[in-house]
Design a protein around this motif. Structure first.
Motif, PDB file in Angstrom:
ATOM      1  N   THR A 139      17.433  70.905 -78.052  1.00 39.12           N
ATOM      2  CA  THR A 139      17.793  71.786 -76.856  1.00 39.12           C
ATOM      3  C   THR A 139      17.906  71.198 -75.512  1.00 39.12           C
ATOM      4  O   THR A 139      18.580  71.068 -74.602  1.00 39.12           O
ATOM      5  CB  THR A 139      16.957  72.933 -76.783  1.00 39.12           C
ATOM      6  OG1 THR A 139      15.448  72.303 -76.687  1.00 39.12           O
ATOM      7  CG2 THR A 139      17.083  73.674 -77.903  1.00 39.12           C
ATOM      8  N   LEU A 164      21.523  77.464 -69.730  1.00 37.11           N
ATOM      9  CA  LEU A 164      20.867  78.502 -70.514  1.00 37.11           C
ATOM     10  C   LEU A 164      21.806  78.722 -71.698  1.00 37.11           C
ATOM     11  O   LEU A 164      21.023  79.124 -72.855  1.00 37.11           O
ATOM     12  CB  LEU A 164      20.614  79.717 -69.590  1.00 37.11           C
ATOM     13  CG  LEU A 164      20.176  80.958 -70.316  1.00 37.11           C
ATOM     14  CD1 LEU A 164      18.521  80.367 -70.949  1.00 37.11           C
ATOM     15  CD2 LEU A 164      19.749  81.869 -69.310  1.00 37.11           C
ATOM     16  N   VAL A 165      22.795  79.008 -71.672  1.00 38.00           N
ATOM     17  CA  VAL A 165      23.975  79.177 -72.674  1.00 38.00           C
ATOM     18  C   VAL A 165      23.578  78.287 -73.745  1.00 38.00           C
ATOM     19  O   VAL A 165      23.697  78.649 -74.920  1.00 38.00           O
ATOM     20  CB  VAL A 165      25.289  79.224 -72.257  1.00 38.00           C
ATOM     21  CG1 VAL A 165      26.190  79.511 -73.334  1.00 38.00           C
ATOM     22  CG2 VAL A 165      25.456  80.567 -71.267  1.00 38.00           C
ATOM     23  N   THR A 167      21.330  76.201 -74.502  1.00 36.37           N
ATOM     24  CA  THR A 167      20.099  76.339 -74.962  1.00 36.37           C
ATOM     25  C   THR A 167      20.015  77.280 -75.942  1.00 36.37           C
ATOM     26  O   THR A 167      19.447  77.170 -77.227  1.00 36.37           O
ATOM     27  CB  THR A 167      19.112  76.575 -73.914  1.00 36.37           C
ATOM     28  OG1 THR A 167      18.834  75.647 -72.977  1.00 36.37           O
ATOM     29  CG2 THR A 167      17.605  76.875 -74.407  1.00 36.37           C
ATOM     30  N   GLU A 168      20.719  78.704 -75.737  1.00 40.76           N
ATOM     31  CA  GLU A 168      20.674  79.626 -76.798  1.00 40.76           C
ATOM     32  C   GLU A 168      21.488  79.258 -78.058  1.00 40.76           C
ATOM     33  O   GLU A 168      21.064  79.546 -79.014  1.00 40.76           O
ATOM     34  CB  GLU A 168      21.145  80.854 -76.097  1.00 40.76           C
ATOM     35  CG  GLU A 168      20.647  81.449 -74.992  1.00 40.76           C
ATOM     36  CD  GLU A 168      19.129  82.168 -75.546  1.00 40.76           C
ATOM     37  OE1 GLU A 168      18.968  82.395 -76.662  1.00 40.76           O
ATOM     38  OE2 GLU A 168      18.092  82.311 -74.655  1.00 40.76           O
ATOM     39  N   SER A 171      19.693  76.557 -80.132  1.00 39.89           N
ATOM     40  CA  SER A 171      18.349  77.394 -80.485  1.00 39.89           C
ATOM     41  C   SER A 171      18.692  78.196 -81.851  1.00 39.89           C
ATOM     42  O   SER A 171      17.944  78.205 -82.655  1.00 39.89           O
ATOM     43  CB  SER A 171      17.632  78.264 -79.804  1.00 39.89           C
ATOM     44  OG  SER A 171      16.875  77.417 -78.434  1.00 39.89           O
ATOM     45  N   ASN A 172      19.812  78.742 -81.909  1.00 39.58           N
ATOM     46  CA  ASN A 172      20.051  79.292 -83.075  1.00 39.58           C
ATOM     47  C   ASN A 172      20.667  78.394 -84.264  1.00 39.58           C
ATOM     48  O   ASN A 172      20.038  78.798 -85.437  1.00 39.58           O
ATOM     49  CB  ASN A 172      21.672  80.428 -82.736  1.00 39.58           C
ATOM     50  CG  ASN A 172      21.467  81.851 -82.386  1.00 39.58           C
ATOM     51  OD1 ASN A 172      20.319  82.045 -82.546  1.00 39.58           O
ATOM     52  ND2 ASN A 172      22.725  82.208 -82.148  1.00 39.58           N
ATOM     53  N   ARG A 222      18.968  88.664 -79.674  1.00 41.60           N
ATOM     54  CA  ARG A 222      18.824  88.432 -78.215  1.00 41.60           C
ATOM     55  C   ARG A 222      19.381  87.471 -77.660  1.00 41.60           C
ATOM     56  O   ARG A 222      19.829  87.528 -76.613  1.00 41.60           O
ATOM     57  CB  ARG A 222      17.241  88.904 -78.050  1.00 41.60           C
ATOM     58  CG  ARG A 222      16.764  90.159 -78.283  1.00 41.60           C
ATOM     59  CD  ARG A 222      15.337  90.039 -77.907  1.00 41.60           C
ATOM     60  NE  ARG A 222      14.404  89.450 -78.714  1.00 41.60           N
ATOM     61  CZ  ARG A 222      13.213  89.492 -79.092  1.00 41.60           C
ATOM     62  NH1 ARG A 222      12.951  90.818 -79.189  1.00 41.60           N
ATOM     63  NH2 ARG A 222      12.689  88.460 -79.839  1.00 41.60           N
ATOM     64  N   GLY A 223      19.323  86.245 -78.224  1.00 42.85           N
ATOM     65  CA  GLY A 223      19.840  85.244 -77.762  1.00 42.85           C
ATOM     66  C   GLY A 223      21.610  85.407 -77.544  1.00 42.85           C
ATOM     67  O   GLY A 223      21.882  84.915 -76.311  1.00 42.85           O
ATOM     68  N   LEU A 224      22.160  85.928 -78.515  1.00 45.14           N
ATOM     69  CA  LEU A 224      23.605  86.102 -78.322  1.00 45.14           C
ATOM     70  C   LEU A 224      23.857  87.242 -77.248  1.00 45.14           C
ATOM     71  O   LEU A 224      25.001  87.408 -76.782  1.00 45.14           O
ATOM     72  CB  LEU A 224      24.334  86.388 -79.752  1.00 45.14           C
ATOM     73  CG  LEU A 224      24.246  85.340 -80.658  1.00 45.14           C
ATOM     74  CD1 LEU A 224      24.630  85.896 -82.008  1.00 45.14           C
ATOM     75  CD2 LEU A 224      24.976  84.169 -80.135  1.00 45.14           C
ATOM     76  N   VAL A 226      22.114  87.445 -74.581  1.00 45.44           N
ATOM     77  CA  VAL A 226      22.084  86.610 -73.310  1.00 45.44           C
ATOM     78  C   VAL A 226      23.320  86.036 -73.190  1.00 45.44           C
ATOM     79  O   VAL A 226      24.054  85.984 -72.150  1.00 45.44           O
ATOM     80  CB  VAL A 226      21.017  85.719 -73.321  1.00 45.44           C
ATOM     81  CG1 VAL A 226      20.981  84.811 -72.204  1.00 45.44           C
ATOM     82  CG2 VAL A 226      19.610  86.464 -73.334  1.00 45.44           C
ATOM     83  N   VAL A 227      23.865  85.326 -74.144  1.00 41.47           N
ATOM     84  CA  VAL A 227      25.328  84.689 -74.034  1.00 41.47           C
ATOM     85  C   VAL A 227      26.376  85.616 -73.802  1.00 41.47           C
ATOM     86  O   VAL A 227      27.164  85.059 -72.727  1.00 41.47           O
ATOM     87  CB  VAL A 227      25.440  83.978 -75.412  1.00 41.47           C
ATOM     88  CG1 VAL A 227      26.791  83.216 -75.293  1.00 41.47           C
ATOM     89  CG2 VAL A 227      24.641  82.710 -75.619  1.00 41.47           C
TER      90      VAL A 227
END
Length: 251
Positions: A139, A164-165, A167-168, A171-172, A222-224, A226-227
């Motif tokens: 990341t 941030l995008v 990173t998400e 991370s997935n 939740r990560g998606l 945010v994206v």
């Protein structure tokens, strides 16, 4: 005419891909062309040039596959499709079917590459890539790549969001696919594209997968979310050995 009568040879030229077509394009062989283009898109080229100098068409209707493929290419981050070197009979048919109005047509392959990648070109822009292993520092490496790209291209105002995008997305991969990945960032016109390709099964879903669904991508989503909230558009495209998850931000 059989699908085997359509031939395609593929050549990489930097970030671009040239597909030289020969034989006959008709209703039966058009799926072969579609498969060849989709296979090329898996490598996320800046542009795919279809050299049609040796291509004949069985009927005008078969040519409608070309705008559909161009639209599909446009859905990939930073990719485009053009035509080149059409002989007069094919060029006339492309004009009759209005294909030439939807897919750029150049007199030669070199002209298509120059037109797609030169200054002011609408088909492709600058890009950077990095291959990462599924380790915890992936990341940080992905953020560094995207941050460096934003500084180089003078779009630092969206640097925090882009970092941030990515990173998400990375991370997935670390949580679910656990495979090597290729992180890409590209600038096209007023858009910044970020993509992460992995080799895992399944397709991520906004808000999480169905309770009944099995597989490595069961998550809360939740990560998606945010994206989705931070980007102009995002999506996931399956490829033969995995998937590409991409997101686009306005510059």
């Amino acid at each position: 005419m059989r699908a085997e009568d359509l031939r395609a040879s593929i050549e990489r030229r930097g970030d671009a891909t040239v597909v030289r077509l020969g034989g006959v394009l008709d209703v039966d062989s058009s799926p072969s062309l579609r498969s060849a283009v989709l296979a090329c898109l898996a490598a996320e080229p800046s542009v795919i040039v279809l050299d049609v100098a040796d291509l004949r068409h069985g009927d005008d209707v078969a040519l409608t596959v070309l705008p559909a493929l161009a639209q599909h290419a446009a859905a990939w981050p930073g990719s485009a499709m053009t035509l080149a070197a059409a002989r007069p009979p094919l060029a006339s048919a492309l004009d009759r079917m209005a294909v030439a109005r939807l897919v750029p047509l150049f007199p030669t392959t070199d002209a298509a590459l120059a037109g797609a990648t030169g200054p002011g070109a609408g088909g492709a822009g600058e890009r950077m890539r990095l291959t990462l292993q599924p380790m915890l520092d992936a990341t940080a490496a992905a953020r560094h790549l995207v941050g460096r790209a934003c500084v180089r291209w003078g779009v630092e105002r969206i640097r925090d969001v882009a970092e941030l995008v990515v990173t998400e997305l990375v991370s997935n991969v670390l949580r679910h696919a656990r495979t090597d990945m290729e992180v890409g960032v590209a600038r096209e016109r007023r858009l910044l594209h970020v993509s992460v390709r992995d080799h895992g099964p399944g397709v991520p879903r906004l808000g999480g997968a169905d309770d009944a669904e099995e597989g490595p991508l069961r998550e809360d989503g939740r990560g998606l979310l945010v994206v989705s909230a931070l980007t102009y558009a995002w999506g996931c495209i399956p490829v033969p050995d995995g998937k590409v998850v991409w997101a686009t931000m306005r510059i």
